[in-house]
Design a protein around this motif. Structure first.
Motif, short mmCIF file in Angstrom:
data_model
loop_
_atom_site.label_atom_id
_atom_site.label_comp_id
_atom_site.label_asym_id
_atom_site.label_seq_id
_atom_site.Cartn_x
_atom_site.Cartn_y
_atom_site.Cartn_z
N VAL A 1 38.31 109.31 -9.42
CA VAL A 1 38.27 108.44 -8.94
C VAL A 1 37.20 108.84 -7.43
CG1 VAL A 1 39.31 106.84 -7.20
CG2 VAL A 1 40.49 107.42 -9.28
N LEU A 2 36.18 108.37 -7.35
CA LEU A 2 35.10 108.87 -6.49
C LEU A 2 34.70 107.63 -5.50
CD1 LEU A 2 32.92 110.82 -8.83
CD2 LEU A 2 34.64 111.77 -7.50
N TYR A 3 34.30 107.84 -4.23
CA TYR A 3 33.59 107.25 -3.44
C TYR A 3 32.54 106.66 -3.86
CZ TYR A 3 31.80 105.47 1.05
OH TYR A 3 31.01 104.75 1.90
N PRO A 4 32.21 105.39 -3.76
CA PRO A 4 32.88 104.18 -2.92
C PRO A 4 33.92 103.50 -3.89
CG PRO A 4 30.61 103.77 -3.58
CD PRO A 4 30.94 105.04 -4.28
N LEU A 5 34.32 103.83 -4.74
CA LEU A 5 35.36 102.88 -5.41
C LEU A 5 36.29 102.25 -4.58
CD1 LEU A 5 36.01 101.88 -8.41
CD2 LEU A 5 37.24 103.91 -8.72
N GLU B 1 38.84 97.99 -8.74
CA GLU B 1 38.50 96.77 -8.81
C GLU B 1 38.59 95.88 -10.01
OE1 GLU B 1 34.84 97.64 -7.13
OE2 GLU B 1 35.45 96.72 -5.10
N ASP B 2 38.26 96.28 -11.20
CA ASP B 2 38.42 95.54 -12.40
C ASP B 2 39.83 95.52 -12.88
OD1 ASP B 2 38.89 98.09 -13.25
OD2 ASP B 2 37.18 98.24 -14.69
N GLY B 3 40.96 96.19 -12.24
CA GLY B 3 42.30 96.09 -12.62
C GLY B 3 42.61 97.25 -13.58
N GLU B 4 41.65 98.18 -13.97
CA GLU B 4 42.05 99.32 -14.58
C GLU B 4 42.75 100.23 -13.92
OE1 GLU B 4 39.60 102.88 -17.01
OE2 GLU B 4 38.64 101.68 -15.78
N GLU B 5 43.98 100.87 -14.58
CA GLU B 5 44.77 101.78 -14.20
C GLU B 5 44.12 102.97 -13.97
OE1 GLU B 5 48.84 104.21 -15.29
OE2 GLU B 5 48.78 101.96 -15.58
N LEU B 6 43.87 103.39 -13.01
CA LEU B 6 43.17 104.84 -12.53
C LEU B 6 44.18 106.14 -12.49
CD1 LEU B 6 40.66 103.43 -10.21
CD2 LEU B 6 40.34 103.77 -12.75
N VAL B 7 45.13 105.77 -11.69
CA VAL B 7 46.08 107.06 -11.73
C VAL B 7 47.50 106.39 -11.13
CG1 VAL B 7 45.73 107.38 -9.01
CG2 VAL B 7 46.33 109.23 -10.38
N SER B 8 48.50 107.13 -11.67
CA SER B 8 49.82 106.68 -11.36
C SER B 8 50.68 108.04 -11.24
CB SER B 8 50.55 105.95 -12.59
OG SER B 8 50.55 106.69 -13.70
N GLY B 9 51.80 107.94 -10.63
CA GLY B 9 52.85 109.26 -10.32
C GLY B 9 54.07 108.69 -9.96
N ASP B 10 55.03 109.64 -9.86
CA ASP B 10 56.19 109.24 -9.03
C ASP B 10 56.70 110.50 -8.36
OD1 ASP B 10 57.85 110.94 -10.94
OD2 ASP B 10 57.23 109.59 -12.53
N THR B 11 57.68 110.18 -7.46
CA THR B 11 58.50 111.24 -6.65
C THR B 11 59.95 111.00 -6.47
OG1 THR B 11 56.50 111.29 -5.17
CG2 THR B 11 58.31 112.23 -4.43
#
Length: 73
Positions: free
Chosen positions: A3-7, A32-42
């Motif tokens: 995930v890079l700037y300017p996204l 912006e297109d609704g694509e899951e880029l990153v997820s996580g949990d704590t």
């Protein structure tokens, strides 16, 4: 996936599990297109630093989480 700037991202956070002494926070970032880029949990564990031991989620914190997340019965 990088995930890079300017996204531009939409980021969501929720409490998915609320236990007696802990709660699980889940995170999701989508492009912006609704694509899951990153997820996580704590896993957040309630702790009494003076007593040096875990403690129960207080009724006030439980009510706030349940109300915000729509978990209340």
């Amino acid at each position: 996936q990088r995930v890079l700037y300017p996204l531009c991202l939409k980021v969501g956070v929720r409490v998915s599990t609320l236990g007696n002494k802990h709660f699980l926070m889940e995170y999701l970032a989508v492009g912006e297109d609704g694509e899951e880029l990153v997820s996580g949990d704590t896993t957040m564990i309630m702790f009494d630093y003076e007593a040096k031991r875990t403690k129960r989620v207080s009724p006030e914190i439980r009510a706030a989480i349940e109300g915000h997340e729509g978990m209340a019965d």
